[in-house]
Each structure stands twice: as C-alpha cells, then as structure tokens.
Write a protein that holds these residues in place. Sequence first.
Motif, PDB file in Angstrom:
ATOM      1  N   TYR A  38      27.819  80.600  72.780  1.00  0.00           N
ATOM      2  CA  TYR A  38      27.441  81.020  71.434  1.00  0.00           C
ATOM      3  C   TYR A  38      27.633  82.529  71.296  1.00  0.00           C
ATOM      4  O   TYR A  38      27.701  83.250  72.297  1.00  0.00           O
ATOM      5  N   LEU A  56      19.393  75.471  68.851  1.00  0.00           N
ATOM      6  CA  LEU A  56      20.568  74.961  69.550  1.00  0.00           C
ATOM      7  C   LEU A  56      20.186  74.485  70.945  1.00  0.00           C
ATOM      8  O   LEU A  56      20.537  73.362  71.354  1.00  0.00           O
ATOM      9  N   ALA A  59      18.112  71.246  70.819  1.00  0.00           N
ATOM     10  CA  ALA A  59      18.933  70.082  70.461  1.00  0.00           C
ATOM     11  C   ALA A  59      19.767  69.618  71.644  1.00  0.00           C
ATOM     12  O   ALA A  59      19.910  68.406  71.889  1.00  0.00           O
ATOM     13  N   LEU A  60      20.307  70.552  72.408  1.00  0.00           N
ATOM     14  CA  LEU A  60      21.088  70.191  73.592  1.00  0.00           C
ATOM     15  C   LEU A  60      20.198  69.524  74.635  1.00  0.00           C
ATOM     16  O   LEU A  60      20.595  68.529  75.266  1.00  0.00           O
ATOM     17  N   SER A  63      19.443  65.978  73.851  1.00  0.00           N
ATOM     18  CA  SER A  63      20.594  65.069  73.936  1.00  0.00           C
ATOM     19  C   SER A  63      21.070  64.839  75.362  1.00  0.00           C
ATOM     20  O   SER A  63      22.044  64.114  75.572  1.00  0.00           O
ATOM     21  N   VAL A  97      30.396  77.291  69.236  1.00  0.00           N
ATOM     22  CA  VAL A  97      29.362  76.952  68.260  1.00  0.00           C
ATOM     23  C   VAL A  97      28.873  78.239  67.622  1.00  0.00           C
ATOM     24  O   VAL A  97      28.874  79.304  68.256  1.00  0.00           O
ATOM     25  N   VAL A 113      27.362  70.622  61.253  1.00  0.00           N
ATOM     26  CA  VAL A 113      26.367  69.630  61.657  1.00  0.00           C
ATOM     27  C   VAL A 113      25.304  69.654  60.572  1.00  0.00           C
ATOM     28  O   VAL A 113      24.515  70.595  60.483  1.00  0.00           O
ATOM     29  N   LEU A 227      24.548  74.570  62.143  1.00  0.00           N
ATOM     30  CA  LEU A 227      25.378  74.811  63.309  1.00  0.00           C
ATOM     31  C   LEU A 227      26.786  74.334  62.978  1.00  0.00           C
ATOM     32  O   LEU A 227      26.967  73.256  62.391  1.00  0.00           O
ATOM     33  N   ARG A 241      26.929  65.304  69.611  1.00  0.00           N
ATOM     34  CA  ARG A 241      25.802  65.623  70.494  1.00  0.00           C
ATOM     35  C   ARG A 241      24.725  66.401  69.736  1.00  0.00           C
ATOM     36  O   ARG A 241      23.531  66.086  69.831  1.00  0.00           O
ATOM     37  N   LEU A 242      25.132  67.423  68.995  1.00  0.00           N
ATOM     38  CA  LEU A 242      24.158  68.245  68.274  1.00  0.00           C
ATOM     39  C   LEU A 242      23.467  67.446  67.179  1.00  0.00           C
ATOM     40  O   LEU A 242      22.266  67.620  66.932  1.00  0.00           O
ATOM     41  N   THR A 243      24.209  66.562  66.515  1.00  0.00           N
ATOM     42  CA  THR A 243      23.593  65.711  65.495  1.00  0.00           C
ATOM     43  C   THR A 243      22.514  64.835  66.112  1.00  0.00           C
ATOM     44  O   THR A 243      21.398  64.715  65.584  1.00  0.00           O
ATOM     45  N   LEU A 246      19.480  67.107  67.110  1.00  0.00           N
ATOM     46  CA  LEU A 246      18.725  67.572  65.946  1.00  0.00           C
ATOM     47  C   LEU A 246      17.979  66.429  65.269  1.00  0.00           C
ATOM     48  O   LEU A 246      16.834  66.600  64.831  1.00  0.00           O
TER      49      LEU A 246
END
Length: 304
Positions: A38, A56, A59-60, A63, A97, A113, A227, A241-243, A246
């Motif tokens: 980032y 961020l 969220a990671l 996931s 990102v 996203v 994002l 993945r981020l969706t 989140l």
Amino acid sequence: MAGTSPTRRRFLEGTLSGCLLPVLGSADARAAPQQIVYPRHIETMNERYDYDWLILRTALEKSVPAFGPFEMRQLDEAMSPPRVTQELTLPQGRINVLARATSPAVERQLLPVRIPIDKGLLGLRVFLVREADLPRFGAVRSLADLRALRAGQGKDWADVNILRAAGIPVVEGTFEHLYSMLMAGRFDFYSRGVDEAPLELREAQAQFPRIALEPSLLLAYPLPRYLFVRRDAEGERLARRLTAGLESMVQDGTLSALFRKYKGPIIERCGLEKRRLLSIPHPGLSPDTPLHRPELWYRPPPAK
C-alpha cells in the motif's frame, strides 16, 4: 518509536502478526503469502490514512481462512495522491491497493471494492472559513444562501463537479495553496470532510491563525471512500478477497466498532447534532453504489 501514535505504530511494525499462520482446510494454506503493498503519502498527508490501512489489514486478516496467508507492507517512497493513483494504473506498479474517494474517472481506471470503508463520512462536509466571516455563514439557512458563496477545492477533486452541479461556485487550487487562497479572499469557504477538518485546522492555524471551523452548517452528499485495486487478474483476485473480508467485518460488527473508535471522537468534536444539514446529490455516482444498504453508511444525528 517515541512520539508515534498507537495506531500508527501498528502499521510501522512491518509484517502483520498472525498473518503467516497456516490455515487448516484452506486450499491456499501452503501457498506463498499474498503480497499486499500500500502507498506512503507525502508526510503532511500520511497520518490521515492510518485508519484506511487498519481497515485493509483487518479485512485481510478476516479473509485468511478462505484465501490464505498474506504479507502487508508500505511502499518506501512517499507520493502525492495523484501519483499514488497513477502508480496503481501501471501494469508493473509498485503498489496493488489504495484507498480514496471514488469518481467516475477513477472507476474507469481501477477496480473498486464497493464497501465504503469510512461509512460515507467523507461526504459529510464542514467548512474552514475566515474568522471574520463567521456571522456571514451563521446566516446561511438554505442551499440558495450557500450558492451566494464560493467554495475552494483541490484541482480535479471529485467534490468539484458535485458542488458545481448543485450550483455552488468553485475555485480550484493546489492543496498546499488553498489556505493562503482562502485568506486572500479568492473564495469564501474551504469544504472538508468531517474527519479531515480538525486535523487540517490544527496544522493551518500555525501559519494562518485567523482560519476558523464554521460551527453551524453540515453539507452532505454521497461520496464513498473505497479500497481500489488494479484492473487485471491479480486485482480481481484481491478484490474478491477484500470484499469477503469487509463483508465479514460488516456482519460481525467489526467495521462499525473500528469506525466508532477512530472516527467517533472527531465526529463529536465537530458537533454534528448542532448543525443545519444541507443535502445535495452526487450526479456522477455509479448506479452500483450500495446506497440500498443502510448498514454501510453513517447517518449524522438529527439537529437538536
């Protein structure tokens, strides 16, 4: 890390604790950690992005069971926001990102996203004004009154077209010159997000002590901060993945809890419940914006 805020210290500690733990039952558990890079913004801007990187990171982490381990790091070189966006458009760009307000132009270049990480707070605007003009703004009761005043905004910011479409005159300038332009009378108010204005006022008053935060008005329009990832196969995988991460944060309350913790004090400082709410539309907003999901948006308290 003396003098570093607790939130900021978490980002500067390097590889995330726990992100390399093997995940039983995941198809990606033994895969190499996914690399997330980032941006580092110019020093005067960098602190305000810490919340974004916390979202961020969370969220990671959420996931990992479905998508496997990851490593997250910040780019060494500091860049301006326009340069950051340009870097993500490059096929071999050094970041994969970023977080920023959306716009039609940005969504054509990058993949959003579509969960507003700040719950739409960026679209709630308060004004930095000349101290001597406070009575003038106290007399504003409607959009018609506001249209008699000129707004100052950064060149090519998403807000420029929103304000102009509502009939509010806009004077554009570079970020570093907007305060001097305000004090020189080039425009009447500098419209900033609720979570931007207090920090910026603190910085600006050292040089411009007669700048004030206008206490009676709140301008609102939908302006999600997303994002964004690159529009390629790798970006699409990261977007999935981020969706997922989140959405998990929305469902288990983590996103709302972090929002209250990190944005709540700033919201309280701006006294939103004491302000007159003026709402305008965002004519360029994508029809895919999840306005139909109230759990994704912060609503200001009604004026007392």
